[in-house]
Scaffold this motif. Structure first.
Motif, PDB file in Angstrom:
ATOM      1  N   GLU A 163      -0.253   0.597  -8.119  1.00 31.93           N
ATOM      2  CA  GLU A 163      -0.431   1.925  -7.533  1.00 31.93           C
ATOM      3  C   GLU A 163      -1.535   1.956  -6.481  1.00 31.93           C
ATOM      4  O   GLU A 163      -1.475   2.757  -5.552  1.00 31.93           O
ATOM      5  CB  GLU A 163      -0.719   2.962  -8.624  1.00 31.93           C
ATOM      6  CG  GLU A 163       0.493   3.279  -9.459  1.00 31.93           C
ATOM      7  CD  GLU A 163       0.266   4.398 -10.455  1.00 31.93           C
ATOM      8  OE1 GLU A 163       1.271   4.879 -10.992  1.00 31.93           O
ATOM      9  OE2 GLU A 163      -0.907   4.793 -10.694  1.00 31.93           O
ATOM     10  N   SER A 164      -2.506   1.083  -6.605  1.00 28.46           N
ATOM     11  CA  SER A 164      -3.579   1.043  -5.601  1.00 28.46           C
ATOM     12  C   SER A 164      -3.163   0.252  -4.364  1.00 28.46           C
ATOM     13  O   SER A 164      -3.895   0.216  -3.376  1.00 28.46           O
ATOM     14  CB  SER A 164      -4.860   0.453  -6.201  1.00 28.46           C
ATOM     15  OG  SER A 164      -4.712  -0.943  -6.405  1.00 28.46           O
TER      16      SER A 164
ATOM     17  N   ARG B  83       1.445   3.931  -3.299  1.00 29.32           N
ATOM     18  CA  ARG B  83       1.235   5.373  -3.167  1.00 29.32           C
ATOM     19  C   ARG B  83       2.490   6.138  -3.584  1.00 29.32           C
ATOM     20  O   ARG B  83       2.425   7.122  -4.315  1.00 29.32           O
ATOM     21  CB  ARG B  83       0.849   5.701  -1.726  1.00 29.32           C
ATOM     22  CG  ARG B  83       0.508   7.156  -1.517  1.00 29.32           C
ATOM     23  CD  ARG B  83      -0.030   7.426  -0.144  1.00 29.32           C
ATOM     24  NE  ARG B  83       0.717   6.670   0.848  1.00 29.32           N
ATOM     25  CZ  ARG B  83       0.328   6.456   2.091  1.00 29.32           C
ATOM     26  NH1 ARG B  83      -0.802   6.924   2.506  1.00 29.32           N
ATOM     27  NH2 ARG B  83       1.062   5.768   2.923  1.00 29.32           N
ATOM     28  N   ARG B  84       3.665   5.660  -3.136  1.00 32.26           N
ATOM     29  CA  ARG B  84       4.934   6.330  -3.490  1.00 32.26           C
ATOM     30  C   ARG B  84       5.178   6.260  -4.995  1.00 32.26           C
ATOM     31  O   ARG B  84       5.646   7.213  -5.594  1.00 32.26           O
ATOM     32  CB  ARG B  84       6.112   5.694  -2.760  1.00 32.26           C
ATOM     33  CG  ARG B  84       6.112   5.809  -1.258  1.00 32.26           C
ATOM     34  CD  ARG B  84       6.688   7.078  -0.678  1.00 32.26           C
ATOM     35  NE  ARG B  84       7.824   7.643  -1.330  1.00 32.26           N
ATOM     36  CZ  ARG B  84       9.099   7.285  -1.156  1.00 32.26           C
ATOM     37  NH1 ARG B  84       9.407   6.327  -0.325  1.00 32.26           N
ATOM     38  NH2 ARG B  84      10.064   7.897  -1.795  1.00 32.26           N
TER      39      ARG B  84
ATOM     40  N   GLU C  30       2.919   6.009  -7.396  1.00 34.98           N
ATOM     41  CA  GLU C  30       1.983   6.915  -8.075  1.00 34.98           C
ATOM     42  C   GLU C  30       2.421   8.373  -7.934  1.00 34.98           C
ATOM     43  O   GLU C  30       2.420   9.134  -8.915  1.00 34.98           O
ATOM     44  CB  GLU C  30       0.570   6.747  -7.532  1.00 34.98           C
ATOM     45  CG  GLU C  30      -0.423   7.654  -8.216  1.00 34.98           C
ATOM     46  CD  GLU C  30      -1.836   7.537  -7.675  1.00 34.98           C
ATOM     47  OE1 GLU C  30      -2.742   8.074  -8.342  1.00 34.98           O
ATOM     48  OE2 GLU C  30      -2.042   6.915  -6.611  1.00 34.98           O
TER      49      GLU C  30
ATOM     50  N   ARG D  32       0.833  -1.200   0.000  1.00 32.97           N
ATOM     51  CA  ARG D  32       0.000   0.000   0.000  1.00 32.97           C
ATOM     52  C   ARG D  32       0.872   1.257   0.000  1.00 32.97           C
ATOM     53  O   ARG D  32       0.667   2.174  -0.794  1.00 32.97           O
ATOM     54  CB  ARG D  32      -0.932   0.006   1.217  1.00 32.97           C
ATOM     55  CG  ARG D  32      -1.985   1.094   1.193  1.00 32.97           C
ATOM     56  CD  ARG D  32      -2.806   1.109   2.460  1.00 32.97           C
ATOM     57  NE  ARG D  32      -2.012   1.429   3.634  1.00 32.97           N
ATOM     58  CZ  ARG D  32      -1.602   2.667   3.932  1.00 32.97           C
ATOM     59  NH1 ARG D  32      -1.895   3.672   3.158  1.00 32.97           N
ATOM     60  NH2 ARG D  32      -0.894   2.893   5.024  1.00 32.97           N
TER      61      ARG D  32
END
Length: 147
Positions: free
Chosen positions: A56-57, A25-26, A28, A21
């Motif tokens: 990315e999710s 996020r990093r 994206e 997770r």
């Protein structure tokens, strides 16, 4: 399989899911800061756009090696995966710096700390070494950076 080993496996899966997770996020954020489309990054990494969306999710289905490949294409060190994984596995607090866009300074401090540790006592799980690491990684009150 014993109840204890099942609980241990579930905990490890939970740590890995959290790392994915954070990583997603990093990835994206870095991709967007470089103004790359998902299509372009996926092509550079050699995966499909749909799978990049899964990465990315932070999907638990994504594979760590794919996170690392995305990170390297974007110029991120794989340390942004490994350091949080180590901290979470040992139930240590994850410093806020590891969630930010640029953790180069925190990564350098972590390497210096690891290089300074006497590995012989560490091999015997000497608890003082681990406490020293946690204290060292807390942000400095004046600068906000790791000590």
């Amino acid at each position: 399989m014993s109840h204890q080993s099942i609980a241990h496996e579930e905990e490890r899966a939970s740590v890995l899911a959290e790392v994915k997770r954070i990583s997603g996020r990093r990835i994206e954020v870095r991709r967007r800061s470089q103004r790359k489309s998902q299509r372009r990054l996926a092509a550079e990494v050699g995966i499909g756009v749909r799978w990049l969306r899964e990465i990315e999710s932070g999907s638990p289905k994504s594979r760590i090696d794919e996170h690392i490949r995305c990170a390297h294409v974007l110029g991120l060190s794989s340390a942004f995966l490994m350091i949080p994984m180590l901290l979470l596995e040992h139930r240590l607090n994850l410093p806020r710096q590891f969630l930010g866009e640029d953790m180069d300074e925190a990564e350098i401090h972590a390497y210096k700390i690891l290089a300074a540790i006497d590995m012989i006592p560490l091999a015997h799980h000497h608890p003082i070494q681990r406490v020293h690491f946690v204290e060292t990684m807390e942000p400095n009150e004046q600068t906000g950076s790791p000590r």
